[in-house]
Scaffold this motif. Structure first.
Motif, PDB file in Angstrom:
ATOM      1  N   GLN A 147       0.841  -1.194   0.000  1.00  0.00           N
ATOM      2  CA  GLN A 147       0.000   0.000   0.000  1.00  0.00           C
ATOM      3  C   GLN A 147       0.885   1.257   0.000  1.00  0.00           C
ATOM      4  OE1 GLN A 147      -3.680  -0.425  -0.293  1.00  0.00           O
ATOM      5  NE2 GLN A 147      -4.016   0.091   1.843  1.00  0.00           N
ATOM      6  N   LEU A 148       0.432   2.310  -0.689  1.00  0.00           N
ATOM      7  CA  LEU A 148       1.038   3.634  -0.534  1.00  0.00           C
ATOM      8  C   LEU A 148       0.331   4.374   0.593  1.00  0.00           C
ATOM      9  CD1 LEU A 148       1.426   4.951  -4.212  1.00  0.00           C
ATOM     10  CD2 LEU A 148       3.270   4.261  -2.667  1.00  0.00           C
ATOM     11  N   SER A 149       1.053   5.239   1.269  1.00  0.00           N
ATOM     12  CA  SER A 149       0.388   6.107   2.241  1.00  0.00           C
ATOM     13  C   SER A 149      -0.546   7.059   1.497  1.00  0.00           C
ATOM     14  CB  SER A 149       1.422   6.918   3.025  1.00  0.00           C
ATOM     15  OG  SER A 149       2.029   7.890   2.171  1.00  0.00           O
ATOM     16  N   ASP A 150      -1.511   7.635   2.221  1.00  0.00           N
ATOM     17  CA  ASP A 150      -2.439   8.578   1.587  1.00  0.00           C
ATOM     18  C   ASP A 150      -1.675   9.725   0.936  1.00  0.00           C
ATOM     19  OD1 ASP A 150      -4.334   6.920   2.619  1.00  0.00           O
ATOM     20  OD2 ASP A 150      -5.262   8.406   3.951  1.00  0.00           O
ATOM     21  N   ASP A 151      -0.721  10.282   1.633  1.00  0.00           N
ATOM     22  CA  ASP A 151       0.020  11.424   1.093  1.00  0.00           C
ATOM     23  C   ASP A 151       0.786  11.049  -0.172  1.00  0.00           C
ATOM     24  OD1 ASP A 151      -0.913  13.111   3.030  1.00  0.00           O
ATOM     25  OD2 ASP A 151       0.874  12.975   4.305  1.00  0.00           O
ATOM     26  N   ASP A 152       1.396   9.861  -0.181  1.00  0.00           N
ATOM     27  CA  ASP A 152       2.119   9.430  -1.382  1.00  0.00           C
ATOM     28  C   ASP A 152       1.157   9.206  -2.548  1.00  0.00           C
ATOM     29  OD1 ASP A 152       4.562   9.615  -0.210  1.00  0.00           O
ATOM     30  OD2 ASP A 152       4.849   7.459   0.086  1.00  0.00           O
ATOM     31  N   LEU A 153      -0.014   8.658  -2.239  1.00  0.00           N
ATOM     32  CA  LEU A 153      -1.004   8.450  -3.294  1.00  0.00           C
ATOM     33  C   LEU A 153      -1.452   9.790  -3.874  1.00  0.00           C
ATOM     34  CD1 LEU A 153      -2.366   6.052  -4.646  1.00  0.00           C
ATOM     35  CD2 LEU A 153      -4.214   6.218  -2.987  1.00  0.00           C
ATOM     36  N   PHE A 154      -1.630  10.779  -3.011  1.00  0.00           N
ATOM     37  CA  PHE A 154      -2.034  12.105  -3.485  1.00  0.00           C
ATOM     38  C   PHE A 154      -0.926  12.733  -4.341  1.00  0.00           C
ATOM     39  CE2 PHE A 154      -4.789  12.565   0.598  1.00  0.00           C
ATOM     40  CZ  PHE A 154      -5.682  11.635   0.074  1.00  0.00           C
ATOM     41  N   ARG A 155       0.326  12.469  -3.983  1.00  0.00           N
ATOM     42  CA  ARG A 155       1.425  12.976  -4.816  1.00  0.00           C
ATOM     43  C   ARG A 155       1.376  12.330  -6.207  1.00  0.00           C
ATOM     44  NH1 ARG A 155       4.375  12.079   0.160  1.00  0.00           N
ATOM     45  NH2 ARG A 155       4.776  14.080   1.207  1.00  0.00           N
ATOM     46  N   ALA A 156       1.025  11.059  -6.245  1.00  0.00           N
ATOM     47  CA  ALA A 156       0.897  10.377  -7.538  1.00  0.00           C
ATOM     48  C   ALA A 156      -0.242  10.994  -8.359  1.00  0.00           C
ATOM     49  CB  ALA A 156       0.660   8.880  -7.329  1.00  0.00           C
ATOM     50  N   PHE A 157      -1.367  11.323  -7.696  1.00  0.00           N
ATOM     51  CA  PHE A 157      -2.465  11.995  -8.400  1.00  0.00           C
ATOM     52  C   PHE A 157      -1.993  13.334  -8.966  1.00  0.00           C
ATOM     53  CE2 PHE A 157      -5.690  10.025  -5.179  1.00  0.00           C
ATOM     54  CZ  PHE A 157      -5.517   8.790  -5.772  1.00  0.00           C
ATOM     55  N   ASP A 158      -1.304  14.106  -8.143  1.00  0.00           N
ATOM     56  CA  ASP A 158      -0.810  15.417  -8.593  1.00  0.00           C
ATOM     57  C   ASP A 158       0.086  15.268  -9.821  1.00  0.00           C
ATOM     58  OD1 ASP A 158      -2.127  16.684  -6.526  1.00  0.00           O
ATOM     59  OD2 ASP A 158      -0.354  16.835  -5.234  1.00  0.00           O
ATOM     60  N   HIS A 159       0.942  14.268  -9.774  1.00  0.00           N
ATOM     61  CA  HIS A 159       1.869  14.060 -10.888  1.00  0.00           C
ATOM     62  C   HIS A 159       1.106  13.669 -12.155  1.00  0.00           C
ATOM     63  CE1 HIS A 159       5.731  13.409 -12.720  1.00  0.00           C
ATOM     64  NE2 HIS A 159       5.425  12.157 -13.026  1.00  0.00           N
ATOM     65  N   ALA A 160       0.096  12.830 -12.004  1.00  0.00           N
ATOM     66  CA  ALA A 160      -0.708  12.427 -13.163  1.00  0.00           C
ATOM     67  C   ALA A 160      -1.384  13.641 -13.803  1.00  0.00           C
ATOM     68  CB  ALA A 160      -1.754  11.392 -12.740  1.00  0.00           C
ATOM     69  N   ARG A 161      -1.956  14.484 -12.979  1.00  0.00           N
ATOM     70  CA  ARG A 161      -2.609  15.678 -13.511  1.00  0.00           C
ATOM     71  C   ARG A 161      -1.608  16.601 -14.187  1.00  0.00           C
ATOM     72  NH1 ARG A 161      -7.002  17.133  -8.665  1.00  0.00           N
ATOM     73  NH2 ARG A 161      -8.657  15.734  -9.442  1.00  0.00           N
ATOM     74  N   ALA A 162      -0.422  16.707 -13.611  1.00  0.00           N
ATOM     75  CA  ALA A 162       0.608  17.545 -14.227  1.00  0.00           C
ATOM     76  C   ALA A 162       1.018  16.999 -15.583  1.00  0.00           C
ATOM     77  CB  ALA A 162       1.823  17.643 -13.309  1.00  0.00           C
ATOM     78  N   ARG A 163       0.880  15.681 -15.790  1.00  0.00           N
ATOM     79  CA  ARG A 163       1.221  15.067 -17.074  1.00  0.00           C
ATOM     80  C   ARG A 163       0.037  15.057 -18.037  1.00  0.00           C
ATOM     81  NH1 ARG A 163       5.689  12.119 -18.049  1.00  0.00           N
ATOM     82  NH2 ARG A 163       4.951  12.657 -20.140  1.00  0.00           N
ATOM     83  N   GLY A 164      -1.065  15.699 -17.653  1.00  0.00           N
ATOM     84  CA  GLY A 164      -2.218  15.784 -18.542  1.00  0.00           C
ATOM     85  C   GLY A 164      -3.123  14.574 -18.504  1.00  0.00           C
ATOM     86  N   LEU A 165      -2.968  13.732 -17.496  1.00  0.00           N
ATOM     87  CA  LEU A 165      -3.797  12.533 -17.367  1.00  0.00           C
ATOM     88  C   LEU A 165      -4.913  12.760 -16.354  1.00  0.00           C
ATOM     89  CD1 LEU A 165      -0.966   9.850 -17.127  1.00  0.00           C
ATOM     90  CD2 LEU A 165      -2.344  10.385 -19.138  1.00  0.00           C
ATOM     91  N   VAL A 166      -6.021  12.062 -16.543  1.00  0.00           N
ATOM     92  CA  VAL A 166      -7.049  12.003 -15.516  1.00  0.00           C
ATOM     93  C   VAL A 166      -6.579  11.020 -14.447  1.00  0.00           C
ATOM     94  CG1 VAL A 166      -9.421  11.316 -15.002  1.00  0.00           C
ATOM     95  CG2 VAL A 166      -8.910  12.564 -17.108  1.00  0.00           C
ATOM     96  N   ALA A 167      -6.657  11.428 -13.199  1.00  0.00           N
ATOM     97  CA  ALA A 167      -6.298  10.548 -12.083  1.00  0.00           C
ATOM     98  C   ALA A 167      -7.574   9.990 -11.468  1.00  0.00           C
ATOM     99  CB  ALA A 167      -5.495  11.315 -11.033  1.00  0.00           C
ATOM    100  N   LEU A 168      -7.682   8.668 -11.427  1.00  0.00           N
ATOM    101  CA  LEU A 168      -8.819   8.010 -10.795  1.00  0.00           C
ATOM    102  C   LEU A 168      -8.307   7.063  -9.718  1.00  0.00           C
ATOM    103  CD1 LEU A 168     -11.279   7.018 -13.682  1.00  0.00           C
ATOM    104  CD2 LEU A 168     -11.471   8.908 -12.063  1.00  0.00           C
ATOM    105  N   CYS A 169      -9.222   6.713  -8.844  1.00  0.00           N
ATOM    106  CA  CYS A 169      -8.871   5.777  -7.776  1.00  0.00           C
ATOM    107  C   CYS A 169     -10.114   4.977  -7.394  1.00  0.00           C
ATOM    108  CB  CYS A 169      -8.336   6.526  -6.556  1.00  0.00           C
ATOM    109  SG  CYS A 169      -7.601   5.448  -5.293  1.00  0.00           S
ATOM    110  N   THR A 170      -9.896   3.745  -7.001  1.00  0.00           N
ATOM    111  CA  THR A 170     -10.976   2.906  -6.490  1.00  0.00           C
ATOM    112  C   THR A 170     -10.967   2.975  -4.969  1.00  0.00           C
ATOM    113  OG1 THR A 170     -10.871   1.368  -8.343  1.00  0.00           O
ATOM    114  CG2 THR A 170     -11.847   0.552  -6.304  1.00  0.00           C
ATOM    115  N   PRO A 171     -12.005   3.564  -4.360  1.00  0.00           N
ATOM    116  CA  PRO A 171     -12.112   3.516  -2.894  1.00  0.00           C
ATOM    117  C   PRO A 171     -12.784   2.206  -2.484  1.00  0.00           C
ATOM    118  CG  PRO A 171     -13.859   4.896  -3.800  1.00  0.00           C
ATOM    119  CD  PRO A 171     -13.084   4.357  -4.975  1.00  0.00           C
TER     120      PRO A 171
END
Length: 747
Positions: free
Chosen positions: A197-221
């Motif tokens: 598992q990634l920590s919540d903060d690390d997962l959010f950093r991954a979302f930020d990076h995806a958006r910066a690369r022009g990708l939609v960031a999705l997640c399954t809760p």
């Protein structure tokens, strides 16, 4: 219905300029913006239609005026908290968008009418849009943020639209299970999840990076605690795992966020799918359904792609897609061919890593092949509309086909007999199957032996050449051999010589019968030169580019020699298709910038010549040697205007090319004309259809010529034009006379 909460692409301030608003209308591809105060309170709406009505009423094109001057203050809105079904009732033939307001009347979301579809972070999903391709990273980062970020980069490079992760609160999902007492499958899964598992903060950093690369960031809760954390972050939508399709409490919680949901249906019976869909509809959730077989890897015989059609019936308008766990890309491509609006495939760097998902994942190069294949499949699907001959086929039919021709010289008044008709290439006249209609016709013109018969020989021509009345200078496209014959039939102000590379070897004096013509002259440089050399001033091959410049120098010298025989004020115009095409794909904006620089450098060499070089606006799919390529330059209105301003140049505005470019980019043609019109020295007026139907006769495509004339009268009233109808010269210029007859009503 789609509820879009990312409103930035749709918002302007009331004191922004109309020019800025038109640019935003073009950029968001929806034909509408919403005008708000500095505090976000909605004041009005501006659509393409509103702008046209304002333009017609004002009779003055002032793009520096504030939006409030043209916006529509009589709009329909709704409270953001209203039920989705009540908002849907507000749509009509006139109302496509409903702004959703908070209690202070601030714009917080936009509802758009859509029988089928949804939107996540501005990406529309459903019929009429490319398949939304998801790289499912899940837990394939194996607990490493560095790996997660690298996977995001690889997915972006491969062409994915979206990356998806998973989030679990282990205690809420599993409670305090004693892993040692579970069966082998549960033990294995719990062990992997605990370690990867990634920590919540690390997962959010991954979302930020995806958006910066022009990708939609999705997640399954996978649970309520994870959903709450993701809501605090602010995801634009959610993916629901197959395992939770029957978890109605969690479905309802996610639906309550009013955000789009992509719901997988693996491991469920049809009755369970129907129950879940009923819940989603009752909650007013914007959702899509993914067909799925939750086996890792899934055997091909168990995938059953045909069930996607049944899933569409159950979903009653919800987009349907496919989440694949099989090996390879063949089945995922088949899903696209069956109309999947979304396709999800697992994504990894190494299939040998620990974890079930790795083994059914695509590697980056495989995902890139999948993306390319999916886009090719989409392009090839087409429609069930009656078949038409494509632009490329028309060109090849002309070259490779056959026509009915005169077997001997025939005089006007001759009754055509069987022996008077032969079949020969090229296919530039009546097709051979028209022989029976042709035999017995009384000719109304003389034909030399070998001359083709035309449709006009079968019936009275629609129009004949005459003098025309236009508000701007007009001319005819001509070649050396037909300039005298065509120009003497009307009162044109100029002629535009369309040169072939063979014409470059001719002496114009062998064809021009007058020492001086009372006409202006424009020259259209060849695009194809000897040795299959296609002019490309943007080529990154220095030798190729140098040859293109040399060929253009020959055109300039010919034009300088030709000009004294014509009554041209100032330097004669030379129209240039400057190049910048590619074989397999369109180039991103960053790569186009360098190509524009190369074009500017090449054209600057001719600044002291006796001609004015004007680049032509281009279509997205040029036809070279009867085949399609990808164009990159002189298609975007902002780029064209910027190039002209930087280099002090003007352009030839080909309205057919530019209409196709706007259709392909899904941008506003009105906004394009407002940007590019002021830089137009010369016009090619001709109709267009779709993204590659260029050169159509006036009124036989999609261009609104009344609006076009109004806009061009405002932006470039002195620009000259020719009717650039494909094959308009045939049968003594019949296509040109038809075009001028129709254009006269507008111009």
């Amino acid at each position: 219905m789609i509820i879009e909460r990312n409103i930035t692409p749709f918002v302007v301030f009331t004191d922004d300029t109309l020019g800025h608003a038109l640019n935003k209308i073009g950029d968001n591809r929806k034909g509408v913006v919403f005008a708000v105060t500095q505090g976000g309170v909605l004041e009005g709406v501006l659509t393409d239609g509103d702008f046209r009505r304002w333009l017609l009423a004002s009779r003055e094109l002032r793009l520096d005026l504030p939006v409030r001057e043209a916006m529509n203050r009589e709009y329909v809105s709704a409270p953001a908290a209203r039920r989705a079904s009540d908002i849907a009732d507000l749509f009509s033939e006139r109302i496509e968008y409903v702004p959703l307001l908070d209690r202070q009347r601030r714009l917080v979301a936009i509802a758009s009418r859509s029988a089928q579809g949804l939107a996540i972070d501005g990406r529309e999903i459903g019929p009429g849009h490319p398949a939304f391709l998801i790289a499912e990273i899940g837990n394939n980062h194996n607990g490493s943020l560095e790996t997660a970020l690298a996977l995001v980069d690889a997915a972006a490079a491969a062409g994915a639209d979206c990356v998806k992760f998973q989030m679990r609160d282990m205690e809420e999902v599993y409670g305090r299970l004693d892993a040692d007492r579970q069966d082998l499958g549960a033990q294995y899964t719990l062990d992997l999840l605990a370690r990867f598992q990634l920590s919540d903060d690390d997962l959010f950093r991954a979302f930020d990076h995806a958006r910066a690369r022009g990708l939609v960031a999705l997640c399954t809760p996978w649970d309520r605690a994870s959903l709450a954390a993701l809501e605090r972050y602010g995801l634009g939508g959610y993916k629901v795992a197959s395992a939770d399709l029957t978890n109605h409490d969690l479905l309802a919680e996610i639906a309550a966020t009013r955000k789009p949901m992509i719901v997988s249906t693996g491991m469920s019976s049809e009755a369970e799918i129907v129950d879940a869909v009923q819940l989603l509809r009752l909650e007013g959730a914007s959702h899509a359904l993914l067909h799925c077989n939750s086996t890792y890897p899934a055997p091909a015989k168990d995938v059953n792609l045909a069930y996607m059609a049944r899933l569409a019936e159950i979903g009653r308008g919800a987009p349907v897609g496919y989440s694949g766990h099989e090996r390879g890309i063949a089945i995922a491509l088949a899903a696209v061919a069956r109309g999947a609006a979304i396709v999800e495939k697992h994504f990894t760097f190494d299939r040998n890593q620990e974890g079930n998902d790795h083994r059914v994942s695509l590697l980056p190069d495989e995902f890139a092949r999948f993306v390319d294949g999916a886009r090719d499949v989409e392009a090839a699907l087409g429609s069930q509309k009656p078949r038409r001959v494509t632009q490329g086929e028309m060109m090849n039919r002309e070259t490779l086909g056959k026509s009915l021709v005169a077997a001997r010289a025939l005089s006007s008044g001759t009754v055509v007999g069987e022996a008077d008709v032969a079949v020969r290439s090229p296919g530039n006249g009546l097709p051979p199957y028209q022989r029976d209609r042709l035999v017995g016709v009384v000719l109304r013109r003389d034909l030399a032996a070998g001359a083709p018969f035309f449709p006009a020989d079968l019936e009275r021509p629609e129009v004949v050449a005459r003098d025309y009345s236009f508000r701007r200078p007009f001319g005819l496209p001509v070649r050396f051999h037909d300039v005298d014959r065509l120009a003497e039939r009307t009162n044109c102000d100029l002629v535009e010589f369309h040169l072939s590379y063979k014409d470059m070897e001719l002496d114009p004096g062998d064809f021009l019968t007058r020492e001086r013509y009372p006409l202006g002259v424009v020259v259209h440089a060849p695009e194809l030169f000897a040795g299959d050399h296609v002019l490309d001033l943007a080529s990154r091959d220095a030798d190729y580019r140098r040859q293109s410049i040399t060929e253009l120098e020959r055109v300039v010298r010919l034009t300088e020699a030709l000009a004294p025989r014509f009554d041209t004020t100032g330097r004669p115009l030379v129209i240039v298709n400057v190049g910048g095409f590619t074989q397999d794909r369109f180039l991103p904006a960053g790569e186009r910038e360098r190509l524009y620089d190369l074009v500017g450098e090449a054209l600057a060499r001719f600044s002291g010549s006796g001609v004015e070089l004007i680049p032509q606006t281009m279509p997205p799919f040029p036809w070279h040697f009867g085949g399609q390529r990808f164009h990159n330059l002189f298609m975007d209105g902002g780029e064209i205007a910027g190039f002209c301003a930087e280099h002090g140049m003007r352009v030839c505005l080909d309205v057919s090319h530019s209409k196709l470019a706007c259709a392909h980019a899904r941008t506003s043609f009105s906004a394009f004309l407002a940007e590019v019109g002021p830089h137009a020295a010369h016009l090619h007026l001709v109709d267009a259809q779709g993204v590659d139907g260029e050169g159509l006769q006036i009124g036989e495509g999609e261009i609104d010529f009344a609006h076009l004339a109004e806009t061009l009268d405002q932006t470039c009233p002195q620009a000259s034009f020719v009717p650039e109808v494909w094959q308009g010269h045939k049968n003594e210029g019949e296509g040109f006379w038809i075009a001028l007859e129709r254009l006269e009503a507008y111009f």
